[in-house]
Enzyme design. Sequence first.
Site, PDB file in Angstrom:
ATOM      1  N   CYS A 126       0.830  -1.206   0.000  1.00  0.00           N
ATOM      2  CA  CYS A 126       0.000   0.000   0.000  1.00  0.00           C
ATOM      3  C   CYS A 126       0.864   1.255   0.000  1.00  0.00           C
ATOM      4  O   CYS A 126       0.461   2.290  -0.539  1.00  0.00           O
ATOM      5  CB  CYS A 126      -0.948  -0.002   1.193  1.00  0.00           C
ATOM      6  SG  CYS A 126      -0.127  -0.110   2.801  1.00  0.00           S
ATOM      7  N   CYS A 141      34.825  23.833  11.094  1.00  0.00           N
ATOM      8  CA  CYS A 141      35.161  25.231  10.837  1.00  0.00           C
ATOM      9  C   CYS A 141      36.599  25.291  10.334  1.00  0.00           C
ATOM     10  O   CYS A 141      37.533  24.878  11.044  1.00  0.00           O
ATOM     11  CB  CYS A 141      34.982  26.072  12.103  1.00  0.00           C
ATOM     12  SG  CYS A 141      35.419  27.811  11.892  1.00  0.00           S
ATOM     13  N   HIS A 196      -1.494   1.709   7.373  1.00  0.00           N
ATOM     14  CA  HIS A 196      -2.031   1.544   6.017  1.00  0.00           C
ATOM     15  C   HIS A 196      -1.958   2.886   5.303  1.00  0.00           C
ATOM     16  O   HIS A 196      -2.182   3.946   5.899  1.00  0.00           O
ATOM     17  CB  HIS A 196      -3.477   1.055   6.071  1.00  0.00           C
ATOM     18  CG  HIS A 196      -4.087   0.845   4.718  1.00  0.00           C
ATOM     19  ND1 HIS A 196      -3.606  -0.086   3.811  1.00  0.00           N
ATOM     20  CD2 HIS A 196      -5.127   1.469   4.100  1.00  0.00           C
ATOM     21  CE1 HIS A 196      -4.329  -0.043   2.715  1.00  0.00           C
ATOM     22  NE2 HIS A 196      -5.254   0.894   2.870  1.00  0.00           N
TER      23      HIS A 196
END
Length: 887
Positions: A288, A745, A837
């Site tokens: 699904c 940095c 679902h």
Amino acid sequence: ETYNNQRERQQKQMFLEKERQNILKLLPRGARIPQVSYEGKTRKMKRSMSDDSSTNMESVDISIDEGDCSDSDSIDGEKMKYGPCPGVINNSQLIFQFPHSSKPNSTNVCDPSSLFYYEWSHRVKKEKTDHDLYILRPRLVHGHHFEILPREVYAALRCWYGESTPTIFRRASYSDSRNIQLILYPDLQWNDMLSPFRCEQSNSTNNFCGACKAINARLRCSNCASVYYCEQKCQGSHWPYHKTQCKALAWQKRQRGDMEEFVQQLTPDPCKDPYWGRVGLCNLGNTCFMNAALQCLSHAATLTRHFLTNRYRDDLNCSNPLGTGGKLANAYDIMIKEVWMNREKRAISPTALKRAIAMFAPRFSGMAQHDSQEFLAFLLDGLHEDLNRVKNPPYVEKPDVTNEQKLSVAGEESWDAHCLRNRSIVMDNFYGQFKSTCVCPKCERVSVSFDVFNHISLEIPQRRHDSTRIIAVLFFSSSPSFSTPIRYAVSVPKKGRIGDIKTIFSKMTKLPKERLALCDVYENSIYEIYNDDKAISSIEKDDTVVAYQIDPYSISTIHVISTHWKYGNLSRGEGQDPSPTRHMIGHPLLSSFGIGLSCREVWDHFYKRVSHILPKGDVYFHSFRLRLVDNNGKPRPVFGNMSSSEIQIDSIDSSSLIPKSDDKIAAFLGDDCAESFLFVAVEWDFSQKAKIMVDEKAFNKFVDDSSVMQAINKQRSMSMNITLQNCLEQFTLPERLDEDNKWYCSACKKHVRAEKTMELWRLPNILIVHLKRFEFKHSLRREKLETLIDCPLEDLDMGKYCAQSSNDGHDFVVGDVPACYDLFAVVNHYGRMGFGHYTAFARRWTGETIENDWALFDDSSVRNGITKDQVVSSAAYVLFYRRRVFQ
């Protein structure tokens, strides 16, 4: 005469040289002027002239006396040479010429770029001349694609070099804030262009293509003449699904002769076909998540038309090592054509597509549940690699953004560098650009970078009131003036304890905590008396919480738990079982009274507790009886020693409390009666012989405190305030990186927890928004956020969330195209992570835009007639937006 002519030429040259120096001051820094060479006293200047058909070059020799020149620094006796002549001015890369017809022709109507050109060009004002129909391309960046010059400077350059394209000029004007601005697209009618629905119905001059459903299809099937096409590629793509009908219609045409009127009725019209694109996808085993993503992606018109017209075959890149060799694109093409061209099937099985995906992404193989957004990201990336037009990608270094560089130019250079290796239909429509800014907390160094994206993941804002929970508490007071129960709304922390509810509730009722008892009522009886140390999270949403005002526990106080019982007949003799028609009703009672009370006083105590149920003027022993029972509900015969003179009420047995007895209740219960709860059944007579009828609805009657309405308004404001705009605003807020995601940095030479800010820099034509509904708790648990996000279906303005180049402070060019988006598909998720679902909402596209009819796609089931209110729900997980003005 010769001397006068030479003197006149010298004076003219001096004037031209001064004009040249003045123009040089107006040019941008670093610009150069035409080629000039000085050899002795002679200067040669080449000037290029151009007209509409050709460019003529001529040389002019001008002799200059070195002593007569007033500017000795500009001309000396040495040879001075500049670079080669730049050539004729050519602005063809900035403008596009579209046919002056009102519609795109039949050869390019299926090309997404041609549709885009039509979207722009047909909005030009009607009163403009043909020369003014040349409009600029979108996404032009000042300083990267073009420069702005004063009119005098441009006239000089045009005089020197010539011009092969129309002059592009814009007038500077004042904005509403009295700032000077220059608008790049002044002639486009944005108001007409921003209409969300412009579906054109088919008629004699507006025919829909049988393959891609584009309007104004002019080619016709020569065999049956019932279907129109844009070009032969469309006919070739549609032929496998049309040949059966075509042969039948061709036979009828030969039998009946002229069938023009009959054929017109068979011309497909997607505005009227209810099944066009309404095809379900069969579930292949927990797929699904895949079906919902495919249904939404298939409603992206530009990508779907690219496959329906077979144009994707021209872009197939089978040699791309990052792709699938074209297998994924071919499998997706089969699925798309089955959905949009097959009129006989209402559901299809995407087996080939799942097999192709599982071959190159094994994590999506099998029958396990997966995340729909992760699948969608892989599918877009796979289609992009399979359709990448760059066959031999060059090596490209990511350009660095310097402090002196203009951000708009840096962003465009980064995008151009990415496009050197990535060019596809997916890239053109689904990909955008982020601007990422990191600031070092120690040296305050600022680093800016640009990255591409194909979806935006937004966190749901966790506001202050989201950490609290509102619990409804039904309160039974022992005061005679408050016999009717009152419902309160108590706002408590989600991670608090039951004692926190008591603390807040005692302030609301002005009662000490010691005189409050919180209970869980289940099926008309007290299921549990809460302990103060119990977590609030143990209270479920459907639990009934009831608070009772009682006396503190002591050896001189009896605490009673009483329940209401409904009987069809109370008349029964000694030792008889209760009537089989009895059952419990209403809310139970928890009360307390002194151990020295008589039976009469106990009756009065209960009468006050149930007085809101009794009719006015009723004698209490006419409507109910009090029966002592054990914890299992069986009668306790403890009143067997009462004299017959005291029993004046019919049907009284040894377990019933006598209303008018002056005997102490403790004499019947024993000295240890205060050590445990006393259970009492309040029996109500609902038989036809009852002297006074009681309304059964009165047992559940209560009144609301003002806190209930305040809680309702607060919940409404919570649902109304959480909008998609709030999520976008939170996305652009700066955040401090955690220990696991430190930034390096280059100035400090170490990793630091920098402050990072993400901004949208370049918006795609199709914007995919992913809502982060799963909150990570620990390695074994993810909590789903059921917060309702108010998502606009139309008119989502993304321009205010996109970083503008005007932030540089010195760019006055306004080249913004309205970033107005409309929602056309939604992926929904129900349940929890891994066990939920997925479904999808989507609306179709016809002609140039999308329709307003929504449908629900639930695997193989498709349901039409979905309203707008159903689309926006707390289950929305992935949103698909379409830009009205494509770029």
